[in-house]
Design a protein around this motif. Structure first.
Motif, PDB file in Angstrom:
ATOM      1  N   THR A  41       0.836  -1.195   0.000  1.00 31.98           N
ATOM      2  CA  THR A  41       0.000   0.000   0.000  1.00 31.98           C
ATOM      3  C   THR A  41       0.874   1.249   0.000  1.00 31.98           C
ATOM      4  OG1 THR A  41      -0.129   0.065   2.414  1.00 31.98           O
ATOM      5  CG2 THR A  41      -1.817  -1.202   1.245  1.00 31.98           C
ATOM      6  N   SER A  42       0.420   2.276  -0.697  1.00 28.69           N
ATOM      7  CA  SER A  42       1.168   3.526  -0.816  1.00 28.69           C
ATOM      8  C   SER A  42       0.230   4.701  -0.633  1.00 28.69           C
ATOM      9  CB  SER A  42       1.847   3.621  -2.183  1.00 28.69           C
ATOM     10  OG  SER A  42       2.744   2.556  -2.382  1.00 28.69           O
ATOM     11  N   LEU A  43       0.783   5.800  -0.149  1.00 29.47           N
ATOM     12  CA  LEU A  43       0.007   7.018   0.078  1.00 29.47           C
ATOM     13  C   LEU A  43      -0.228   7.746  -1.238  1.00 29.47           C
ATOM     14  CD1 LEU A  43      -1.199   8.775   2.400  1.00 29.47           C
ATOM     15  CD2 LEU A  43       0.932  10.098   2.313  1.00 29.47           C
ATOM     16  N   THR A  61      -5.364   9.353   0.543  1.00 23.27           N
ATOM     17  CA  THR A  61      -5.870   7.986   0.467  1.00 23.27           C
ATOM     18  C   THR A  61      -4.679   7.044   0.381  1.00 23.27           C
ATOM     19  OG1 THR A  61      -6.093   8.207  -1.943  1.00 23.27           O
ATOM     20  CG2 THR A  61      -8.061   8.575  -0.616  1.00 23.27           C
ATOM     21  N   ARG A  62      -4.972   5.776   0.468  1.00 26.16           N
ATOM     22  CA  ARG A  62      -3.913   4.767   0.410  1.00 26.16           C
ATOM     23  C   ARG A  62      -4.378   3.655  -0.518  1.00 26.16           C
ATOM     24  NH1 ARG A  62       0.722   4.003   3.079  1.00 26.16           N
ATOM     25  NH2 ARG A  62       0.301   5.798   4.408  1.00 26.16           N
ATOM     26  N   THR A  63      -3.473   3.229  -1.399  1.00 32.25           N
ATOM     27  CA  THR A  63      -3.828   2.159  -2.325  1.00 32.25           C
ATOM     28  C   THR A  63      -4.121   0.879  -1.556  1.00 32.25           C
ATOM     29  OG1 THR A  63      -1.507   1.528  -2.609  1.00 32.25           O
ATOM     30  CG2 THR A  63      -2.409   3.112  -4.167  1.00 32.25           C
ATOM     31  N   ASN A  72      -9.206   2.571  -3.011  1.00 26.30           N
ATOM     32  CA  ASN A  72      -8.329   3.435  -2.248  1.00 26.30           C
ATOM     33  C   ASN A  72      -8.921   3.643  -0.869  1.00 26.30           C
ATOM     34  OD1 ASN A  72      -6.544   3.665  -4.300  1.00 26.30           O
ATOM     35  ND2 ASN A  72      -7.172   5.699  -4.956  1.00 26.30           N
ATOM     36  N   GLU A  75      -6.824   7.790   4.415  1.00 24.36           N
ATOM     37  CA  GLU A  75      -5.705   7.929   5.340  1.00 24.36           C
ATOM     38  C   GLU A  75      -6.120   8.930   6.415  1.00 24.36           C
ATOM     39  OE1 GLU A  75      -1.920   7.240   6.955  1.00 24.36           O
ATOM     40  OE2 GLU A  75      -2.976   6.183   5.344  1.00 24.36           O
ATOM     41  N   THR A 122       1.960  10.713   9.152  1.00 22.99           N
ATOM     42  CA  THR A 122       0.859   9.772   9.310  1.00 22.99           C
ATOM     43  C   THR A 122       0.839   9.186  10.722  1.00 22.99           C
ATOM     44  OG1 THR A 122       2.142   7.840   8.602  1.00 22.99           O
ATOM     45  CG2 THR A 122       1.091   9.161   6.870  1.00 22.99           C
ATOM     46  N   THR A 301      10.019   4.204   0.486  1.00 24.60           N
ATOM     47  CA  THR A 301       8.563   4.190   0.525  1.00 24.60           C
ATOM     48  C   THR A 301       8.000   5.020  -0.622  1.00 24.60           C
ATOM     49  OG1 THR A 301       8.484   3.899   2.920  1.00 24.60           O
ATOM     50  CG2 THR A 301       6.534   4.828   1.882  1.00 24.60           C
ATOM     51  N   VAL A 303       5.231   7.156  -2.756  1.00 21.35           N
ATOM     52  CA  VAL A 303       4.102   8.055  -2.531  1.00 21.35           C
ATOM     53  C   VAL A 303       3.725   8.637  -3.885  1.00 21.35           C
ATOM     54  CG1 VAL A 303       5.698   9.923  -1.934  1.00 21.35           C
ATOM     55  CG2 VAL A 303       3.280  10.113  -1.330  1.00 21.35           C
TER      56      VAL A 303
END
Length: 361
Positions: A41-43, A61-63, A72, A75, A122, A301, A303
């Protein structure tokens, strides 16, 4: 935007296509079951600051893992801050149900010539930051106008009719200007809820408890240009949209001319390429669209998204559709039973109880 986050997913599609063709050659009865694709998951960040009055909104949102569903996730619980190069900053307030963060109506405001960045922390402790964006003022729209035309290809004559909306503007003398155009249509409505009635040519509905306007935008229409070949010259007949012949009443339209950075232009150009991808076998596989954000405490990470600083020029126009020929391409009529309860006109992306700023009807 989800399509833009799927480099590995796109490769999986190509692997699937190749293996499927091989399977068809080898056997006509052996069923091929591709492996499911799973990605971390990614932002995803959506937001901007402008030189118009706020509040400004940042959506996080986050995948979701594609092993389950292409959704999505919101977040929530993040600390989101917008700051400028003069030391001004504001921490945004999260709205219910979450994932959307806004500035105060009288809070920070974009000023041409200043640079802005977004920082995010986050709940999980990840810290993200955007590259600084310089806000450039947008040149004024010198003319906003429309022209009636009849095109071919529609189901009926009414659908072939429409009014093409254009703008004229003047590019500044200095090079390096990039543009994005958006439009919004507001239409007064007395109906805030509808449902189909089996076997009937009309809809059943409920009225609104207050004045209400439906909102129409094209979320996949990415209209861009730059001054690479026309620096300092006039921009004439820049196409904005086509007004449909759905009624003989006037069509209220607000047009926004945005001055964006080169980075934002490249980002939206890449997104437009992905949106235009039809998904055919010989289309390019989806790839990652590089934004202007990165994770500070973990560079590995990923994004996605873009935080922009945007100059805006706006105008409105009322398109006269009384010149259309014959009967418009009407939507099914709505019957409101009497008596019946009313429905609250909620302020959202698609409807608002707030009168449009230039409404004159």
């Amino acid at each position: 935007m989800r399509k833009a986050t799927m480099n590995s997913f796109g490769k999986g599609i190509w692997q699937y296509a190749v293996l499927l063709l091989m399977a068809l050659v080898v056997s006509c009865i052996t069923e091929f079951q591709p492996d499911r694709v799973s990605i971390a998951t990614s932002l995803i960040v959506e937001g901007q600051i402008t030189d118009q009055a706020g509040p400004y909104t940042v959506k996080l949102t986050r995948t979701a893992d594609y092993s389950y569903a292409s959704l999505n996730l919101l977040e929530t619980g993040a600390v989101v801050t917008i700051s400028d190069n003069l030391g001004n900053k504001e921490t945004l307030t999260e709205q219910s149900p979450g994932g959307t963060y806004t500035t105060a109506a009288n809070g920070i405001r974009g000023v041409a010539g200043r640079s802005y960045k977004l920082t995010i922390q986050t709940k999980a402790g990840k810290q993200y930051e955007s590259e600084a964006e310089v806000l450039q003022a947008a040149p004024p729209i010198t003319k906003l106008y429309y022209e009636y035309s009849i095109e071919s290809g529609g189901v009926n004559f009414a659908q072939n009719q429409g009014w093409n909306v254009y703008i004229d503007t003047k590019d500044p003398e200095a090079p390096g200007n990039y543009y994005k155009w958006n439009w919004t249509h507001y239409e007064f409505t007395a109906v805030c809820s509808t449902k189909e009635i089996t076997g009937q040519s009309y809809l059943s509905g409920l009225g609104c408890c207050s004045n209400c306007w439906n909102i129409t935008r094209c979320y996949t229409c990415i209209n861009l240009s730059s001054d690479v070949n026309i620096n300092g010259q006039a921009i004439s007949r820049q196409s904005i949209m086509r007004v449909p012949y759905k009624s003989t009443s006037k069509y209220y339209l607000e047009v926004q001319q945005q001055a964006i950075s080169k980075g934002a232009y490249e980002f939206w150009k890449s997104v437009k390429g992905l949106v235009s991808n039809t998904g055919g076998l010989f289309d390019a596989a989806p790839s990652t669209v590089q934004g202007n954000l990165h994770c500070i405490n973990d560079p590995a990470t990923l994004v996605y998204g873009y935080f922009g600083a945007t100059g805006i020029a706006e105008q409105y126009i009322n398109v006269d559709r009384s010149t259309g020929q014959g009967t418009p391409d009407l939507d099914p009529p709505v019957v409101i039973p009497t008596p019946s309860p009313c429905v609250v006109c909620e302020n959202s992306l698609y409807r608002t109880p707030i009168q449009p700023r230039w409404w004159q009807f």
